[in-house]
Scaffold this active site. Structure first.
Site, PDB file in Angstrom:
ATOM      1  N   CYS A   2       0.848  -1.197   0.000  1.00 29.42           N
ATOM      2  CA  CYS A   2       0.000   0.000   0.000  1.00 29.42           C
ATOM      3  C   CYS A   2       0.881   1.243   0.000  1.00 29.42           C
ATOM      4  CB  CYS A   2      -0.872   0.001   1.236  1.00 29.42           C
ATOM      5  SG  CYS A   2      -1.711  -1.560   1.477  1.00 29.42           S
ATOM      6  N   ARG A  27       0.952   2.090  -5.955  1.00 28.73           N
ATOM      7  CA  ARG A  27       1.178   1.064  -4.935  1.00 28.73           C
ATOM      8  C   ARG A  27      -0.080   0.262  -4.607  1.00 28.73           C
ATOM      9  NH1 ARG A  27       6.045   1.707  -2.378  1.00 28.73           N
ATOM     10  NH2 ARG A  27       5.320   0.398  -0.677  1.00 28.73           N
ATOM     11  N   TRP A  78      -3.535  -1.860  -1.449  1.00 34.67           N
ATOM     12  CA  TRP A  78      -3.434  -3.061  -2.282  1.00 34.67           C
ATOM     13  C   TRP A  78      -3.791  -4.197  -1.327  1.00 34.67           C
ATOM     14  CZ3 TRP A  78      -0.529  -7.609  -2.867  1.00 34.67           C
ATOM     15  CH2 TRP A  78      -0.665  -8.210  -4.119  1.00 34.67           C
ATOM     16  N   ASN A 104       0.739  -0.572   6.001  1.00 37.47           N
ATOM     17  CA  ASN A 104       1.218  -1.300   4.829  1.00 37.47           C
ATOM     18  C   ASN A 104       1.921  -2.541   5.364  1.00 37.47           C
ATOM     19  OD1 ASN A 104       2.403  -2.097   2.396  1.00 37.47           O
ATOM     20  ND2 ASN A 104       4.135  -0.705   2.641  1.00 37.47           N
ATOM     21  N   GLY A 105       1.681  -3.697   4.754  1.00 35.49           N
ATOM     22  CA  GLY A 105       2.343  -4.920   5.214  1.00 35.49           C
ATOM     23  C   GLY A 105       1.333  -5.932   5.721  1.00 35.49           C
ATOM     24  N   GLU A 489      11.287 -17.468 -21.279  1.00 37.88           N
ATOM     25  CA  GLU A 489      10.886 -16.206 -20.657  1.00 37.88           C
ATOM     26  C   GLU A 489      11.737 -15.044 -21.195  1.00 37.88           C
ATOM     27  OE1 GLU A 489       8.414 -15.271 -19.021  1.00 37.88           O
ATOM     28  OE2 GLU A 489       9.002 -13.503 -17.872  1.00 37.88           O
ATOM     29  N   LYS A 493      10.145 -11.787 -23.128  1.00 37.89           N
ATOM     30  CA  LYS A 493      10.380 -10.393 -22.689  1.00 37.89           C
ATOM     31  C   LYS A 493      10.877  -9.563 -23.869  1.00 37.89           C
ATOM     32  CE  LYS A 493       8.711 -10.137 -19.422  1.00 37.89           C
ATOM     33  NZ  LYS A 493       8.130 -11.300 -18.888  1.00 37.89           N
ATOM     34  N   GLU A 496       8.051  -8.890 -26.520  1.00 39.24           N
ATOM     35  CA  GLU A 496       6.989  -7.949 -26.148  1.00 39.24           C
ATOM     36  C   GLU A 496       7.506  -6.535 -25.934  1.00 39.24           C
ATOM     37  OE1 GLU A 496       4.894  -8.852 -22.466  1.00 39.24           O
ATOM     38  OE2 GLU A 496       6.649  -9.870 -21.706  1.00 39.24           O
ATOM     39  N   HIS A 512      18.346 -30.418 -33.989  1.00 39.54           N
ATOM     40  CA  HIS A 512      17.172 -30.952 -34.691  1.00 39.54           C
ATOM     41  C   HIS A 512      16.474 -29.876 -35.516  1.00 39.54           C
ATOM     42  CE1 HIS A 512      17.784 -34.626 -32.481  1.00 39.54           C
ATOM     43  NE2 HIS A 512      17.927 -33.883 -31.388  1.00 39.54           N
ATOM     44  N   LYS A 615      -2.297  -5.212 -19.629  1.00 36.37           N
ATOM     45  CA  LYS A 615      -1.832  -5.885 -18.416  1.00 36.37           C
ATOM     46  C   LYS A 615      -2.749  -7.045 -18.035  1.00 36.37           C
ATOM     47  CE  LYS A 615       0.963  -6.294 -14.998  1.00 36.37           C
ATOM     48  NZ  LYS A 615       2.191  -7.007 -15.386  1.00 36.37           N
TER      49      LYS A 615
END
Ligand code: F6R
Length: 620
Positions: A2, A27, A78, A104-105, A489, A493, A496, A512, A615
């Site tokens: 947060c 956040r 959040w 926060n936490g 991956e 990255k 995109e 191959h 997103k």
């Protein structure tokens, strides 16, 4: 993750607090709230679920003139404990409404604290862990040694809290004072002329002052108009670190980074630590909302991981660990393919649905299909209360915090860690690992935030490399074993972000077909296994590198520190710390993220908002 801001000074507190929240909204978008103290002893609170704009609309409705005062605090949430609804929004108050708290936490012992308060007759108004702190401060202020002492009351409560927290507390009896405290969660003080601030991030006050103080672990700060005092949780004076912020306002919104993605790459140690925190207690792995019993886990005879994009790659990594630890067959499947091929599922199948957003339509449909077939579904998700966890039998949250850059970075690392926790929970329930072995694996995971931090301290070399190869036509990525999904991956990255042709291959497949792509100067990134961990794979990959080098490839090798055997074959060598074999993706992915971002920057693209992508992919 947060966002918090507190202010005591000479300006209207509401304006200062809302300005700070606007720059910290990244956040958390789940809710926002403010509390303002007027000099006459009134504490006025307003809070609203959803974006900050909702709160601002609400303030207009009730009339901003009711929030006169030059001390106050605010919060963007959040959600972790409790759904993102009005009554779970911060600030939270005690029953007398004299004390207000933003947080926060995660207060890990909140269930015990809540039970204690309820036994004392306190009625909880929310589902949050935070509210317990408001009641505890109010109680400490009215009784015992700390009676009438606001700062001592907050300190006493902090001593009782377990977990990670930043707390900012106001008391209507002290309209010119704010007390804030931190443990394993950020808190900075802003030092102005006749005004002081506390915040999660300097972005909140950079408009007013660049003079800041970084609080240490388990420290508490008391701010007034005139000054600030830093104390430890026992009330003794403590030292904190002053610094001058050298960012401009626009950069500060991204915590000093040019892009959110770069910031999120740097947040990976914290994301990993937060994902692991609280999942190993009294010698046992504990999942978040485990509505699947231990008996059900024992009965599992097959595991599917279903996901898309980077989340799918996290599943590919997990397959190696889960099969090794549990001896269960694990199939990893793209969610968009899963339900259309009639997979064989029954009530002893565990389907792990991995999703950062928790909203991805393909993954959601795969969850629905699995449940129709009576399989048990466990969601691994970064977004509290999203649709996928809601429709699953159980959920394990990754606590990576909000990810704003479209390309997944910290959520991907957190997914790997969470998938590993699922593997350990299965091994524990099925007895394929002894308790001490589970404890050892967990301890190795716990060491990973520090290892990732070490990688982050060496990324300048990768940035420089990125700029030098930015005009390549294509880049290939090779790996074996857990290095193979890392190669996939890395290629994703790059596609995109840099709109560059990129492919990831299992290095053994090279001969191959893909080796035909190798031509003079083509950059090929090779993810090496540890020479100690899997010596046989290491020597096979060394052969693969020499084959492509002989055909003119420019080899970029990610290898363990001190791996001298690979040096002669590497045109560029990127070293990462030595970690256990199965954990290697957590360190070797990081340079690939930095490489893709830097190439995209060099090509002039928007790293946070790549073309054609969103997103959250809520259509199939
Ligand atoms: C890649 C990326 C996407 C997501 C995919 C799944 O950087 O971000 O590939 O991983 O769209 O999204 P979630 O995890 O929200 O289901």
């Amino acid at each position: 993750m947060c966002g918090i801001v507190g202010y005591v000074g000479h300006r209207p507190a509401l304006d200062v607090v809302l300005g700070g929240l606007r720059r910290m909204e990244y956040r958390g978008y789940d809710s926002a709230g403010v509390a303002v103290l007027d000099g006459a002893g009134a504490l006025t609170v307003e809070r609203k679920a959803g974006r900050l704009a909702n709160l601002e609309g609400r303030l207009d409705e009730v009339g901003r003139e009711h929030f006169g005062g030059t001390a106050g605090m605010g919060h963007t949430r959040w959600a972790t404990h409790g759904a993102p609804i009005d009554r779970n929004s911060h600030p939270h108050r005690d029953a007398s409404e004299r004390v207000a708290v933003v947080h926060n936490g995660i207060i890990e012992n909140f269930a015990a604290l809540r039970a204690e308060l309820e036994a004392d007759g306190v009625e909880m108004a929310s589902d949050t862990d935070t509210e317990t702190a408001a009641h505890l401060v109010a109680r400490a202020y009215t009784e015992g040694d700390t009676k009438g002492d606001f700062t001592a009351s907050v300190a006493a409560v902090c001593r009782r809290l377990e977990g990670a927290f930043t707390l900012v507390v106001t008391h209507a009896d002290h309209p010119d004072t704010i007390v804030a405290a931190r443990r394993s969660s950020p808190l900075v003080v802003g030092v102005g002329e006749g005004e002081h601030f506390v915040a999660s991030d300097v972005a909140a006050f950079i408009e007013h002052t660049r003079e800041a103080v970084e609080l240490g672990q388990d420290q508490l700060v008391v701010i007034t108009r005139e000054g600030y005092d830093v104390l430890d949780f026992h009330g003794d004076a403590a030292q904190a670190k002053p610094f001058t912020v050298d960012w401009d306002l626009s950069a500060a919104e991204k915590g000093g980074h040019e892009y959110f993605m770069l910031k999120e790459i740097e947040e990976q140690p914290e994301a990993l630590a937060n994902t692991l925190r609280g999942h190993f207690e009294s010698g046992r792995i504990i999942l978040d909302e485990q509505r699947i019993s231990d008996q059900d886990l024992r009965d599992v005879d097959k595991v599917f991981v279903v996901a898309c994009g980077s989340a799918y790659h996290s599943g590919l990594v997990a397959k190696y660990a889960i099969e090794h630890w549990t001896r269960l067959p694990v199939e990893v499947e793209l969610a968009s393919e899963f339900r259309y091929r009639d997979p064989v599922l029954d009530r002893d199948t565990l389907v792990v649905a991995v999703s950062q957003s928790g909203e991805t339509a393909d993954t959601l449909e795969a969850v629905r299909h699995a449940r129709e077939q009576k399989a048990r579904v466990l969601a691994v998700c970064n977004t509290n209360g999203a649709q996928i966890p809601r429709e699953s039998d159980a959920v394990l949250y990754t606590h990576a915090g909000p990810e704003i850059g479209v390309a997944s970075t910290k959520a991907f690392l957190a997914q790997i860690a969470a998938n590993y926790l699922v593997g350990l929970a299965l091994a524990q329930a099925r007895g394929t690992k002894y308790p001490d072995e589970v404890a050892r694996e967990y301890a190795e995971l716990e060491a990973m935030p520090a290892a990732v931090q070490k990688v982050l301290s060496t990324v300048e070399q990768v940035r420089d490399l990125g700029r030098r190869i930015a005009d390549s036509k294509a880049i290939l990525f090779l790996g074996r074993h857990v290095g193979f999904p890392v190669a996939l991956e890395g290629a994703l990255k790059l596609k995109e972000l840099a709109y560059m042709h990129a492919e990831g291959f299992a290095a053994g497949e090279l001969k191959h077909g893909p080796i035909a792509l190798i031509e003079d100067g083509l950059p090929v990134v090779v993810v090496m296994p540890s020479p100690k961990g899997r010596a046989v794979l290491h020597s096979k990959l060394v052969s693969n590198i020499s084959e492509i080098q002989a055909r003119g490839a420019r080899t970029i090798v990610i290898a363990e520190e001190g791996d001298e055997t690979v040096r002669p074959f590497a045109d560029e060598l990127i070293e990462v710390p030595a970690v256990p074999t199965l954990l290697q993706p957590l360190v070797s992915t990081v340079p690939l993220q930095v490489l893709a971002a830097e190439i995209a920057r060099a090509r002039g693209y928007d790293v946070d908002k790549p073309r054609n992508l969103a997103k959250s992919v809520t259509v199939e």
